[in-house]
Design an enzyme around this catalytic site. Structure first.
Site, short mmCIF file in Angstrom:
data_model
loop_
_atom_site.label_atom_id
_atom_site.label_comp_id
_atom_site.label_asym_id
_atom_site.label_seq_id
_atom_site.Cartn_x
_atom_site.Cartn_y
_atom_site.Cartn_z
N GLY A 7 32.35 -41.40 64.95
CA GLY A 7 33.63 -42.21 64.75
C GLY A 7 34.10 -43.00 65.76
N VAL A 11 40.23 -42.57 69.01
CA VAL A 11 40.12 -41.53 69.70
C VAL A 11 38.54 -41.70 70.09
CG1 VAL A 11 39.55 -39.02 69.62
CG2 VAL A 11 41.64 -40.08 68.87
N GLY A 12 37.66 -42.01 69.27
CA GLY A 12 36.27 -41.89 69.50
C GLY A 12 35.84 -42.92 70.76
N ASN A 97 43.03 -34.11 63.46
CA ASN A 97 44.50 -33.28 63.08
C ASN A 97 44.74 -32.50 61.92
OD1 ASN A 97 46.14 -34.60 65.15
ND2 ASN A 97 46.32 -36.61 64.11
N ALA A 122 45.89 -43.16 72.44
CA ALA A 122 44.88 -44.18 72.61
C ALA A 122 45.12 -45.15 71.43
CB ALA A 122 43.46 -43.46 72.16
N LYS A 177 49.72 -27.70 67.05
CA LYS A 177 49.70 -28.93 66.83
C LYS A 177 49.91 -29.36 65.60
CE LYS A 177 48.27 -33.40 68.09
NZ LYS A 177 46.83 -33.97 68.20
N ASN A 185 55.75 -36.47 62.78
CA ASN A 185 55.13 -37.48 61.94
C ASN A 185 55.88 -38.01 60.69
OD1 ASN A 185 53.16 -38.84 63.30
ND2 ASN A 185 51.91 -37.00 63.11
N ASN A 195 60.14 -41.11 67.82
CA ASN A 195 60.30 -39.47 67.90
C ASN A 195 61.66 -38.96 68.20
OD1 ASN A 195 57.63 -39.94 67.49
ND2 ASN A 195 56.84 -38.82 68.91
N SER A 244 52.17 -41.58 65.18
CA SER A 244 51.07 -42.40 64.34
C SER A 244 51.39 -42.52 62.97
CB SER A 244 49.81 -41.51 64.75
OG SER A 244 49.98 -40.39 64.15
#
Lengths: 296, 296
Positions: A7, A11-12, A97, A122, A177, A185, A195, A244
């Site tokens: 991926g 993140v990848g 997630n 990221a 998490k 979110n 937030n 996100s």
């Protein structure tokens, strides 16, 4: 020790950029185009080309490394799990997630399985350029075994700016998490606030707490104060951030609502636990995804 | 027969413009400034000055007419009810949305009380100019008595383009309007869609139905199909409209959420009926009012 990263989203790309400084890395992309761009240009991290000993991108689905790190979104996981079923036993780390990927993992019992939580920010600029927008760490935990030795290369690697730490209890780690994600979110996406908006607006704070309580009960956790304090602290620390899910809604992209809220609705249903605010939020975010944020 | 209209917002201005063609009308404003503007300029209806036999605006609080029509918003009602308590017995018609004004009416038992539902569209352009944006009718019903004879002048008046009709059952009449308001207003305001958006988007439709079911049960009504069809039909017919609550949110004005959703929460609490989606919507709209629709 070779590392494969499956991926090449934000993140990848971030993990490939950071880990390829210390390990030979193969980055598995969805498209040939992205693999070619990465092989031609290398990875750009914060605008600078990464100097890596050994880096290669590939759109193949035959994985040949000692450690596979799976970074695709939950809704792209099915195909990857299919590939991993046909792969010989090795260390596989899932960084999704939510918790809905946990059910897939039961099909992969021949691997040494780990789950992780990424606390870095990221931002993918393009197919080969990523920005490290928030410096944090990656938590890893063994799934249904207690052996952390396969992770040693990551845990001891002296990537001072990109640390990995080991957690004993995978369920507590993912629950923390998940609670953060589920409380922050969808509400920030629905109300289009950063937030911190959830803490500053009395009424949104009420909804924030309602969502927490429903999720906490559905997850069958103990020690409400411990988890509530955790969620609250993260919300304070990230008060200036755009979540996100809000980013996804603002850019008319698919969100991770199924992995986060959808998972919780199913879990609550199995437990016979009423979660009406989460149900409302689920339909609200699915509705916004369909609406693309515009007046019809 | 003289008519006094209390409140010179969009509904008050529209009623004054229309009724002053057939009756002597006094329009009671909140401010001296607006009364002066109205007395100097007359009322403009759709851009044209209304030719009325007898029209007068006043910011006084001593009402001298045979019929008083109360058009102020629910949250401005307390002061007007105080004035009406000190007024000699007469016909008083309340045109508020929701049902929370019903509790005030118990203090005014010396009057001949009526409630009404306005199905006109009206847009206030300025303090003395109103547009009749949707031609409909006004439903009137006696509150806790059966005598419609005090309304005869209105019911028989040949205001062909501004008709009044009499309804036997005030609770059914207000419930129908309240269900329409509670199903359409907060959801359209929250998702910033026109009324039709609730029918076109599968997920918003699900929330629309959830809200209806909670409100229907809390109102202790019979015949779900009858009321559901009513709400659905109004939503279809007004699909291109922007709801008043969405208008209020978009213009950073206070909404009628307390009269509509707040009333229902209190009623449900008294009945011991859970209304979690309505509770979510209540905090959501209060949150948006505080947020003024902007990213914090």
């Amino acid at each position: 020790m070779k590392i494969g990263i499956i991926g090449a989203g934000s993140v990848g790309l971030l993990f490939a950029a950071k880990l390829s400084a210390s390990f030979p890395v193969t980055l598995y992309t969805k498209t040939k185009t992205q693999a070619k761009l990465l092989n031609d240009n290398g990875i750009l991290l914060d605008g600078t080309k990464v100097k890596s000993a050994s880096f290669h991108a590939s759109s193949e689905t035959i994985y040949e490394e000692d450690i596979q790190i799976v970074t695709v979104k939950q809704y792209q996981l099915e195909k990857i799990v299919g590939n991993l079923k046909r792969t010989t036993s090795r260390t596989v780390i899932f960084l999704q997630n939510g918790m809905s990927h946990i059910s897939c993992m039961n099909e992969l019992a021949h691997h040494r399985l780990y789950v992780g939580v990424v606390e870095h920010g990221a931002l993918k600029i393009n197919d080969y350029h990523v920005c490290h927008t928030g410096k944090g760490l990656t938590r890893l935990s063994a799934y249904h075994h207690n052996d952390d030795k396969n992770l040693k290369p990551l845990l001891v690697s002296k990537l001072a700016v990109f640390p990995f730490i080991y957690e004993e209890d995978w369920y507590e780690m993912l629950s923390k998490k998940l609670l953060v994600n589920i409380c922050i979110n969808p509400l920030t996406a629905l109300f289009k606030v950063k937030n911190g908006g959830l803490l500053q607006n009395d009424y949104l704070y009420k909804l924030f707490e309602t969502v927490f309580d429903e999720a906490f009960l559905a997850l069958k956790l103990n020690n409400r104060e411990f988890y509530w304090r955790h969620v609250h602290t993260i919300c304070e620390k990230t008060s200036a951030n755009t979540s996100s899910m809000l980013e996804d809604i603002l850019h008319h992209r698919r969100t991770e609502v199924d992995a986060i809220v959808g998972y919780m609705l199913e879990k609550a249903k199995r437990e016979g636990m009423p979660v009406p605010a989460l149900r409302f939020l689920y339909f609200a975010i699915k509705g916004l995804e369909e609406e693309k944020g515009e007046l019809t």
